[in-house]
Enzyme design. Structure first.
Site, PDB file in Angstrom:
ATOM      1  N   CYS A 187     -14.917 111.011  28.805  1.00 52.10           N
ATOM      2  CA  CYS A 187     -14.835 112.281  29.539  1.00 52.10           C
ATOM      3  C   CYS A 187     -15.917 112.402  30.599  1.00 52.10           C
ATOM      4  O   CYS A 187     -15.848 113.287  31.445  1.00 52.10           O
ATOM      5  CB  CYS A 187     -14.924 113.447  28.569  1.00 52.10           C
ATOM      6  SG  CYS A 187     -13.520 113.522  27.448  1.00 52.10           S
ATOM      7  N   HIS A 242      -7.703 119.256  31.716  1.00 53.76           N
ATOM      8  CA  HIS A 242      -8.723 118.218  31.495  1.00 53.76           C
ATOM      9  C   HIS A 242      -8.135 116.821  31.672  1.00 53.76           C
ATOM     10  O   HIS A 242      -7.980 116.079  30.719  1.00 53.76           O
ATOM     11  CB  HIS A 242      -9.314 118.394  30.087  1.00 53.76           C
ATOM     12  CG  HIS A 242     -10.377 117.396  29.737  1.00 53.76           C
ATOM     13  ND1 HIS A 242     -11.228 116.836  30.670  1.00 53.76           N
ATOM     14  CD2 HIS A 242     -10.728 116.859  28.532  1.00 53.76           C
ATOM     15  CE1 HIS A 242     -12.044 115.991  30.043  1.00 53.76           C
ATOM     16  NE2 HIS A 242     -11.763 115.987  28.760  1.00 53.76           N
TER      17      HIS A 242
END
Lengths: 379, 379
Positions: B80, B323
């Protein structure tokens, strides 16, 4: 701008190692590089890990095995230039003043799970149409033969030379001498390239510790200066369907020579990207070791052998040492580090002062773009 | 050391876009960022592309669509934190004097081919044993509830706030307000986290143009200074099987505050890593916006809303904006760029002068190591 030096190197054997996890291979190389540099683990400020297919957070999984999980770790991919890109990332961090000492790791495991076949990329039209790497290089070979009269025998001599070099390097995958006749008589992969004209499927890892000038001299009696670190992108075949030169290699090497203030004639030792025999010939020309069309004569006259005007791939190169994709670019830097310190043992190039590492990767057509890295190191 | 500035930003919508190739998404974001910066394409010296699962030579495939295939392009992966790592790579290159202007791209396509399920990594024992991301965050939530009396209602308020923010941001995936009751009544994913407590599966890309000080002022009337760029690695749970804090986030933010010369109380706007509601609460504490255990009260009193003491994720955050892994870290920088220039439209934080971007990723257990990036930007 800060000067940047290599102060330690480590490398595993390059060979099929299906039972060793790739993170373990990378760990061993990193550990050896750090040990060789005598740098305490906690002094390493940043790490870049180059690989093509080894999954998420590869560098973290490798370095947590030695407890070095707090530092910034960046995983980089650039096809066959992944390792060179990792080296460049560390160099930039040090030159930026964001790190004093950094670790570049390169690693790849090609024997598993795919058994040496690279993963098929859904949008890779070239591969889907059959223009896989051996085919693309075979077309280059045909063009070079047609245009310049280069012969199969001259190509075979590249394999003969690099196999001979590999006999003296215990880390090599292919440690058996071959004759030109054997190369020519081996099973045909993509005419004119036989199996002995192609690099093998190897697993392996390499690592180098890189430091700023002030710090380098504290740890190393003979730090090796990185005089140029150049990465470029581009197509393998910008000029046509098939090219008999590598525009990326020409551009990257010219820029690196400019930055380093040396020319092709100054290079004593070169670790060159030779996944296929024809690639080495073409890259002699790209890197300026000889003029376009003269590569056949260059190998004929032994100028790229150890003892010649520029020793090309004394380590054995991709053809004989092996080519675990992400490992290759870092391994080249490690090999030059050893050469320029006079520590290359049986394959030492006597008196080597200037070394050049060259790696190029990515898709094979005009529709694909890849990367080429050139580093110049000076003793 | 050179000052470094953001001078342009671009972003696609974050939403399912199964029919758009991911290289096209990344191209659009990059094009918009370059156009916004008014920098001629040929003045861009380097590009870093962050992504987690988009295949080899991603950055090259993206940039060749605009003809920018000659420059060095490096593809980076850090779960991430991939986008944050790309931003850092460009910053280092500029600070190193190796580039004057660079492009950081982040992109990810999660709707295909896996339909939103991340590829299973063979050696990921946690996931194999059922400790997938929602389960890991649910355990964090349980621990925070147990230790500090944090309530499900307080967690739900995070989703309510970020959905409300997203109503004003046309790029968001989830543009529908929800009530705390709706969050609590949604289908349970991993108790206490309901479906509305989790970020959606989105495709998207973002890009920023970054330049050295001298050059930045030439192109931008209001360049936004990057006062700190910090990447760290570590485990999500260094202290135990489950932690109710993120050691990486604490360490990275403390270092960033030190470098930037500001403290948590100076931050006007924060784009925070909130893949699950509990993550936002925990990160309030990690980033120093409130003391450990006080996050529930912090959201209760509206301090993280637009208009509160620090507006957290006015863009909608991961929970409402979406995301797309590699895109997120770059998108956060783009959002802060707009906020600090007063260009965030309906979700503008009035008078914002200091912004913080925070993203953390990687495996969920002590056995896995990940990455955390914190950037501080100053108007």
């Amino acid at each position: 701008m800060k000067d940047v030096y290599v102060i330690g190197a480590g490398m595993t054997d390059f060979k099929p190692q299906p039972d060793v996890p790739v993170h373990e291979l990378a760990f061993r190389a990193a550990w050896d590089a750090i040990s060789a540099s005598a740098v305490p683990l906690e002094k390493i400020d940043i790490a870049y890990a180059g690989h093509a297919y080894q999954g998420p957070c590869f560098g973290q999984k490798t370095l947590m095995r030695m407890g070095a999980t707090g530092i910034p770790i960046v995983n980089v991919e650039n096809a066959c230039a992944s390792g060179a890109s990792a080296v460049m990332g560390v160099i930039h961090a040090i030159k930026a003043g964001e790190a004093e000492i950094g670790l570049a790791i390169g690693a790849e495991k090609l024997t598993s799970p795919g058994g040496g076949f690279l993963p098929i990329v859904a949008d890779d039209l070239d591969s889907a149409m059959g223009r896989v790497m051996p085919a693309a290089f075979a077309m280059q070979a045909r063009l070079h033969m047609e245009r310049y009269g280069t012969t199969k025998e001259q190509m075979a001599k590249v394999a003969v030379k690099n196999r001979r070099n590999a006999m003296r390097n215990p880390r090599c995958h292919m440690r058996k001498e071959v004759s030109a006749e054997e190369v020519l008589a081996a099973p045909m992969i993509a005419d004119p390239l036989t199996r002995l004209s192609c690099c093998p499927v190897s697993d392996g890892a390499a690592a180098v510790v890189i430091a700023s000038g002030e710090v380098a001299r504290r740890y190393a009696a003979k730090p090796v200066r990185i005089a140029a670190s150049v990465l470029v992108s581009g197509s393998r075949t910008p000029y046509g369907i098939v090219d008999d030169r590598s525009e990326m290699s020409i551009r990257a090497s010219r820029k690196a020579y400019d930055i380093a203030g040396v020319g092709p004639g100054d290079v004593d030792v070169c670790e060159l990207h030779d996944p296929f025999t024809i690639a080495e010939l073409i890259h002699y020309e790209d890197l300026g070791f000889c003029k376009p069309g003269e590569a056949g004569r260059f190998i004929d006259t032994g100028q790229s052998a150890i003892g010649g005007s520029v020793a090309v791939s004394p380590s054995g190169g991709l053809l004989a040492k092996g080519h675990p994709l992400g490992a290759t670019g870092v391994a080249q830097i490690a090999e030059l580090f050893w050469q320029l310190r006079g520590e290359a043992g049986g394959y030492q190039v006597a008196g080597a002062k200037v070394g050049l590492a060259h790696t190029v990767g990515g898709g094979v057509s005009k529709l694909e773009s890849g990367a080429c890295g050139v580093h110049i190191l000076v003793a």
